[in-house]
Design an enzyme around this catalytic site. Structure first.
Site, PDB file in Angstrom:
ATOM      1  N   PRO A 120       0.775  -1.231   0.000  1.00 40.82           N
ATOM      2  CG  PRO A 120       0.070  -1.011   2.180  1.00 40.82           C
ATOM      3  CD  PRO A 120       1.105  -1.634   1.347  1.00 40.82           C
ATOM      4  CD  GLU A 121       4.112   3.497  -3.234  1.00 40.97           C
ATOM      5  OE1 GLU A 121       4.123   4.681  -3.573  1.00 40.97           O
ATOM      6  OE2 GLU A 121       4.833   2.638  -3.754  1.00 40.97           O
ATOM      7  CG  HIS A 163      -0.057 -15.128   6.994  1.00 41.28           C
ATOM      8  ND1 HIS A 163       0.807 -15.368   8.044  1.00 41.28           N
ATOM      9  CD2 HIS A 163       0.492 -15.745   5.922  1.00 41.28           C
ATOM     10  CE1 HIS A 163       1.821 -16.109   7.606  1.00 41.28           C
ATOM     11  NE2 HIS A 163       1.649 -16.343   6.327  1.00 41.28           N
ATOM     12  NE  ARG A 173       7.797  -8.358   4.354  1.00 41.78           N
ATOM     13  CZ  ARG A 173       8.483  -7.481   3.631  1.00 41.78           C
ATOM     14  NH1 ARG A 173       7.985  -7.031   2.505  1.00 41.78           N
ATOM     15  NH2 ARG A 173       9.639  -7.050   4.034  1.00 41.78           N
ATOM     16  NE  ARG A 180      13.974  18.882   4.343  1.00 40.22           N
ATOM     17  CZ  ARG A 180      13.959  18.420   5.603  1.00 40.22           C
ATOM     18  NH1 ARG A 180      14.784  17.463   5.953  1.00 40.22           N
ATOM     19  NH2 ARG A 180      13.128  18.930   6.488  1.00 40.22           N
TER      20      ARG A 180
END
Length: 301
Positions: A2-3, A105, A124, A167
């Site tokens: 997921p983004e 899971h 995970r 930066r």
DNA sequence: AAGAACTCCTGTTGGC
DNA sequence: TGCCAACAGGAGTTCT
């Protein structure tokens, strides 16, 4: 998986199942994911109604009638399955008696008053859930430090210049920094830099002029970030019709990335002829075209 | 104090 | 086929 676009797609998929429904049963099938579940998790969720489902960056927030918010993060492999009630959604209380057995899971199961069953699966276990009083959500450690949402007007050339100016960290790393822009991940960071023709290794500060004003490439980058996220959202949204069988990854495989995971393949830019390369920045793979995203072009734009 | 490296966990993929 | 190493969409913590 997921983004931001995927998380928003998941949120939209959960909405018809969860919003307005009460949680009749919560089955917590292990004591932890990435972190231990909150104290008395089941008791604090069961019997309460989901008043609304929100998203902030990659977090999904279910506002409960108890006054607490259920905060959920999918990590790398978290996904939801939404099982529709037997006989359709107009039969409150009817459960899908033929619900398939739980899978490996499957860690949390929500049974809702409208008959839907929502299952959280996370191989995970980098995902996590927490319960936070509604009034403390914004100031919580999870959300307080997050940067701007990249979908809306907040992501402007001026904002990018302000956030990145001065930066020296590489552009790619800056795009992944959730404290600056909240919601980009490795895929869309790569894709956005390719679209903007910017060298992933160039210092982030090049987006600002010496006086702090945005460089032209800041406007370009802001635009392509919004574009790539919106396109991904549309790809996810196009499959929402049958989200009852969704697993959160729907729509994802429809994307055709220009550079991500395409090492060695020809660059997608017409007439370029170069091949996509991979390098490792801050432990993550960066995919890019050394011609389209050369340092010279980066400085020129 | 910025920036890179390491960490959690399991599954998949590719090379030999 | 097995075996093993590398790698995976995140992000907090720990180093230099």
């Amino acid at each position: 998986m997921p983004e931001l676009p995927e998380v928003e797609t998941v949120r939209r998929g959960l909405e018809p199942a969860m919003t307005g429904a009460s949680v009749l049963r919560l089955d917590q099938r292990r004591k932890d994911l990435r972190f231990v579940f909150p104290e008395r998790f089941r008791e604090r969720v069961e019997g309460h109604r989901v008043v609304g489902l929100r998203r902030r960056a990659k977090y999904i927030l279910a506002d409960l009638s108890s006054g607490e918010a259920l905060l959920m993060h999918l990590g790398m492999s978290g996904r939801f399955r939404v099982l529709a009630p037997k006989g359709g959604t107009q039969r409150p209380g009817k459960f899908h008696h033929e619900a398939p057995a739980l899978e490996k899971h499957d860690h949390v199961v929500f049974d809702l008053s409208n008959g839907y069953r929502v299952i959280y699966n996370d191989a995970r276990r980098f995902g996590f859930m927490d319960l936070i009083p509604e009034g403390d959500v914004a100031s919580s450690a999870y959300l307080a430090g997050l940067g701007i949402e990249p979908l809306g007007n907040a992501l402007s050339a001026e904002a990018l210049a302000g956030l990145f100016g001065g930066r020296r960290t590489p552009l790619k790393a800056a795009l992944l920094d959730q404290r600056l822009i909240a919601g980009l991940g490795n895929i869309y960071a790569c894709e956005a830099l390719f679209r903007a023709g910017l060298d992933p290794c160039a210092p982030a500060g090049i987006l600002a002029l010496p006086d702090g004003a945005p460089a032209a490439k800041a406007a370009l980058l802001a635009q392509v970030i919004r574009d790539v996220l919106h396109e991904a959202l549309e790809a996810g949204g196009s499959t929402l019709r049958d989200f009852a069988h969704a697993d959160g990854s729907l729509g994802y495989f429809q994307h055709r990335f220009k550079v991500y995971d395409r090492e060695g393949e020809p660059c997608a830019a017409p007439g370029c002829g170069d091949r996509v390369q991979r390098l490792v920045q801050a432990g993550r793979s960066t995919f890019f075209c050394a011609t389209c995203q050369s340092p010279a072009r980066t400085l020129g734009g």
